[in-house]
Design a protein around this motif. Structure first.
Motif, mmCIF file in Angstrom:
data_model
loop_
_atom_site.group_PDB
_atom_site.id
_atom_site.type_symbol
_atom_site.label_atom_id
_atom_site.label_comp_id
_atom_site.label_asym_id
_atom_site.label_seq_id
_atom_site.Cartn_x
_atom_site.Cartn_y
_atom_site.Cartn_z
ATOM 1 N N LYS A 82 0.932 -1.212 -0.123
ATOM 2 C CA LYS A 82 -0.039 0.094 0.109
ATOM 3 C C LYS A 82 0.952 1.385 0.000
ATOM 4 C CE LYS A 82 -1.025 2.028 3.676
ATOM 5 N NZ LYS A 82 -1.628 2.555 4.870
ATOM 6 N N LYS A 93 -7.207 7.285 -4.176
ATOM 7 C CA LYS A 93 -8.319 6.598 -3.652
ATOM 8 C C LYS A 93 -9.768 6.710 -4.377
ATOM 9 C CE LYS A 93 -7.083 5.712 1.275
ATOM 10 N NZ LYS A 93 -7.503 6.178 2.554
ATOM 11 N N PHE A 97 -10.828 3.349 -1.016
ATOM 12 C CA PHE A 97 -9.850 2.344 -1.456
ATOM 13 C C PHE A 97 -8.624 3.023 -2.267
ATOM 14 C CE2 PHE A 97 -13.845 0.090 -0.361
ATOM 15 C CZ PHE A 97 -13.366 -0.581 0.878
ATOM 16 N N HIS A 119 -13.167 -12.598 7.868
ATOM 17 C CA HIS A 119 -13.683 -11.444 7.961
ATOM 18 C C HIS A 119 -13.186 -10.287 8.655
ATOM 19 C CE1 HIS A 119 -17.425 -12.556 4.984
ATOM 20 N NE2 HIS A 119 -17.353 -13.548 5.778
ATOM 21 N N SER A 122 -10.442 -9.094 6.602
ATOM 22 C CA SER A 122 -11.307 -8.297 5.609
ATOM 23 C C SER A 122 -11.232 -6.862 6.153
ATOM 24 C CB SER A 122 -12.346 -8.850 5.066
ATOM 25 O OG SER A 122 -12.799 -8.038 3.948
ATOM 26 N N THR A 123 -11.816 -6.638 7.327
ATOM 27 C CA THR A 123 -12.080 -5.471 7.785
ATOM 28 C C THR A 123 -10.820 -4.845 8.001
ATOM 29 O OG1 THR A 123 -14.021 -6.281 9.119
ATOM 30 C CG2 THR A 123 -13.136 -4.408 9.747
ATOM 31 N N GLU A 126 -9.595 -3.122 4.910
ATOM 32 C CA GLU A 126 -10.391 -2.179 4.516
ATOM 33 C C GLU A 126 -10.115 -0.811 5.237
ATOM 34 O OE1 GLU A 126 -14.246 -3.738 4.682
ATOM 35 O OE2 GLU A 126 -14.092 -4.786 2.634
ATOM 36 N N LYS A 127 -9.788 -0.978 6.453
ATOM 37 C CA LYS A 127 -9.346 0.222 7.337
ATOM 38 C C LYS A 127 -8.084 0.949 7.133
ATOM 39 C CE LYS A 127 -11.635 -1.195 11.688
ATOM 40 N NZ LYS A 127 -11.270 -1.482 13.088
ATOM 41 N N GLY A 129 -7.221 0.978 3.628
ATOM 42 C CA GLY A 129 -7.472 1.457 2.494
ATOM 43 C C GLY A 129 -7.399 0.467 1.149
ATOM 44 N N ARG A 131 -9.185 -2.793 -0.776
ATOM 45 C CA ARG A 131 -10.355 -3.456 -0.991
ATOM 46 C C ARG A 131 -10.124 -4.886 -0.920
ATOM 47 N NH1 ARG A 131 -10.972 -1.343 -5.455
ATOM 48 N NH2 ARG A 131 -12.871 0.332 -4.912
ATOM 49 N N CYS A 132 -10.808 -5.805 -0.482
ATOM 50 C CA CYS A 132 -10.779 -7.133 -0.004
ATOM 51 C C CYS A 132 -11.701 -7.812 -0.605
ATOM 52 C CB CYS A 132 -10.322 -7.298 1.509
ATOM 53 S SG CYS A 132 -9.845 -8.839 1.890
ATOM 54 N N GLU A 133 -11.891 -9.128 -0.734
ATOM 55 C CA GLU A 133 -12.563 -10.166 -1.153
ATOM 56 C C GLU A 133 -12.436 -11.457 0.089
ATOM 57 O OE1 GLU A 133 -13.087 -11.435 -5.010
ATOM 58 O OE2 GLU A 133 -13.708 -9.294 -5.957
#
Length: 678
Positions: A82, A93, A97, A119, A122-123, A126-127, A129, A131-133
């Protein structure tokens, strides 16, 4: 001096400190944890990471996928990746993201808490920046048994990474393997008697080929992604430091502490050794990697000079005079033969041990007067070459059949669109770092023949000390003993499962499908030359078929006219009876002569029309130019009665309205694809 970090964590999460202390925290508590002193900045890590990315050919504007487990290794990777993007200023951004970066968390579903943990990770991404799957594993065939758990979980994980890359049209996958992982792998492979090439460990960058390539376009451009490990120069301690300095939480998988798994046992053992031992071990691994880089570059050059590939029929010819194998050292010759045989057979596993030695003995016995079967290939002298050229073609008459799937079938609707490959630009960039070849004199292990020779040579060259040598041998002996004990148990339990038949039956294939047969040929077929009315009637399955002959005076064979709504052809390998059938056909001057005085044929054809006769005559001429052994590796199509419909590689079609194609399109390229051990 200590800094204080506050981490509110769920019950299943652990914080793993650099000194090996694990503290579990209740789901509703907030604890104060004292960690070791934290350096002021991350600059040296960011600079080192940026340098490795530059060496890989990846620029900040390229899109990347990050394989994330949530542990310190992968979280450190996310932090550096990142920041690498941020510092370049090329990516801004969007909706919170960063553009061009995607994290993928695989929920293996092998532990009760794994879904919640995935999960949570994933959180956290995302915090910061990213993006996650989160993608869960589908164990529809049953969860892996303990003895295969790590391997099966890894295969499933990388299959998911690949599918995500293809879905998002991203070429590059980054994973967080580091120097300590390489050390563990070195000891593990040493205990399995690996040679210097295996001891080189994981590649810094390599092509990752899809298990089931998209063959619907007959284009292999979507067949691979670029796998890069930019953290290989960092140790495990560095991972913790990066996370701590970034105030980034991570999770620990409790199974990583289980001594049931070989890697964990080795990891725990390595913790007891000094930093000097680890430093010398990494020096030894680097020397192995240098040797492997030289060997692979040399083999690619040798193949260009002495190997001819039949890109239509899928076999290779090695010119022994140009190769001069008697004057090539074992290490290079073994890898060279492995490259050629893996390409022709499309076997995934490397060729080594006794099989490799027998291959070298065979190829050095000039002129070649005998035949040899090994590793999914049949080798023999090329007819008319006086034993100075060796034919290499695919064969199923082997003691061990490839464990990869024999075929994969695609429907048209499964087609993945082509996309502009950034990897082409990336690879071009990376080649500038490996353009200058390493001289053979600088390669330390070019003439070694076993792992024992590697260690002895390393001691002689002062790469490792006497104490380090003894420690490596001790680790190797301990793990070897455990490995052989477990292998004996597995052999007793699974002895019946290892007996596999080399015979491959015909595989059904509809006209709406393409088939990647044996990972070698893309096969497809369709009907052509029918009127629209006939096509409608064919689709509905009503009535008998009437054909638009378009100038062809004779009727088609009975097996075609009796086809129902869903006619299915089948694909199999060519057998001797197929070209004998062609030979019989060319003795029939006209279909009228056959109808008046039928001859004994291996199939029941009510009429032999002019198209069949001409097609068989032309195909037989082509067939005579193909070595006999290579013919048996060609795909053919047959009808529901097993009667020959088509040999697409040589242009034979029994029916004028039946059109088939077979394009040689191997999944793995010659040379195994691009790899870098810098």
């Amino acid at each position: 001096m200590f800094s204080v970090l506050r981490f509110p964590l769920p019950y299943y999460t652990s914080i793993y400190l650099r000194r090996g202390f694990v503290r579990r925290i209740s789901s509703d508590s907030t604890d104060i944890i004292a960690s070791a002193a934290i350096p002021e900045n991350l600059n040296r890590y960011h600079e080192a990471f940026a340098k490795r990315m530059e060496m890989s050919g990846i620029k900040p504007h390229h899109r990347i996928v990050l394989g994330v487990s949530g542990g310190a290794d992968s979280m450190a990777l996310c932090i550096l990746a990142k920041e690498w993007k941020c510092r370049s200023g090329s990516e801004g951004k969007k909706n919170g993201f960063f553009e061009g970066i995607l994290g993928v968390v695989v929920d293996h579903k092998l532990r009760p808490e794994s879904t919640d943990e995935a999960h949570l990770v994933s959180t956290r991404l995302e915090k910061i920046g990213i993006r996650c799957e989160v993608i869960g594993c589908d164990w529809s065939d049953g969860k892996p048994k303990l003895g295969h758990l790590e391997e099966d979980a890894r295969n499933k994980r990388y299959a998911i990474f690949q599918s995500v890359c293809i879905c998002h049209q991203i070429d590059v996958l980054l994973v967080g393997h580091h120097a300590d992982d390489q050390a563990e792998l070195f000891i593990l492979r040493l205990s399995r008697n690996s040679g210097v090439l295996g001891l080189a460990g994981m590649a810094f960058a390599s092509q990752l080929f899809l298990a089931n390539m998209d063959c619907s376009t007959q284009n292999s451009r979507n067949n691979w992604i670029l796998l890069v490990r930019p953290m290989l120069e960092f140790c495990k301690d560095d991972m913790y430091k990066i996370c701590e300095m970034s105030h980034q939480e991570w999770v620990e998988d409790p199974s990583n502490q289980s001594a049931v798994f070989a890697r964990n046992r080795i990891r725990l053992s390595l913790r007891n050794y000094s930093s000097l031992f680890k430093s010398e071990l990494h020096t030894l691994i680097s020397a192995c990697r240098l040797t492997r880089s030289f060997i692979e570059h040399a083999c690619i050059k040798m193949m260009g000079q002495s190997v001819t590939i039949s890109n239509k029929y899928g076999y290779a010819i090695i010119d022994l005079k140009k190769l001069n194998p008697s004057f090539i050292e074992d290490l290079r010759l073994s890898k060279f033969l492995g490259f050629v045989l893996q390409y022709i057979s499309q076997r995934h596993r490397a060729i080594r041990g006794k099989v490799s030695q027998m291959l070298m003995d065979y190829i050095r016995n000039i002129p070649c007067k005998t035949a040899f079967t090994a590793a999914g290939c049949y080798l023999c002298a090329v007819p008319g070459s006086k034993g100075m050229k060796v034919l290499v073609c695919s064969s199923l008459d082997c003691p061990v059949v490839s464990e990869t799937t024999i075929t994969h079938i695609h429907n048209k609707k499964e087609h993945h669109p082509n996309f502009v490959r950034e990897a082409t630009e990336i690879i071009t960039n990376a080649k500038s770092y490996t353009h200058n070849m390493i001289s053979a004199s600088a390669v330390p292990f070019l003439h070694v023949k076993s792992f024992i020779n590697v260690l002895e040579e390393a001691k002689k060259l002062n790469l490792i000390s006497e104490s380090t040598l003894k420690s490596i041998v001790s680790l190797q002996a301990e793990e070897t003993k455990l490995f052989h004990t477990q292998a004996e148990v597995k052999h007793d339990e699974n002895v019946q499962q290892k007996i596999r038949s080399p015979f491959i039956s015909a595989i059904p294939l509809c006209s709406r499908q393409t088939c990647h047969f044996m990972h070698r040929f893309i096969v497809s077929w369709k009907f052509v030359g029918m009127t629209s009315t006939t096509q409608d009637r064919y689709s509905s399955g009503s009535g008998s078929l009437t054909w638009n002959a378009k100038g062809v005076q004779s009727s088609v064979c009975e097996s075609c006219t009796s086809m129902q709504k869903e006619f299915v052809a089948s694909v199999r390998l060519m057998v001797d009876a197929d070209w004998l059938y062609l030979a019989n056909l060319v003795h029939i001057k006209t279909y009228k002569e056959y109808n008046e005085n039928p001859v004994s044929l291996p199939v029941h054809i009510c009429t032999v029309h002019e198209h069949t006769y001409i097609s068989a005559r032309n195909a037989l001429k082509i067939l005579k130019s193909i070595p006999l052994a290579a013919r048996r590796a060609l795909p053919v199509l047959v009808d529901s009665d097993g009667l020959l419909l088509s040999i697409p590689s040589i242009g034979f079609n029994r029916c004028p309205f039946f059109s088939a194609q077979a394009v040689f399109c191997p999944r793995l390229p010659l040379g195994g694809g691009i790899s870098s051990y810098v």
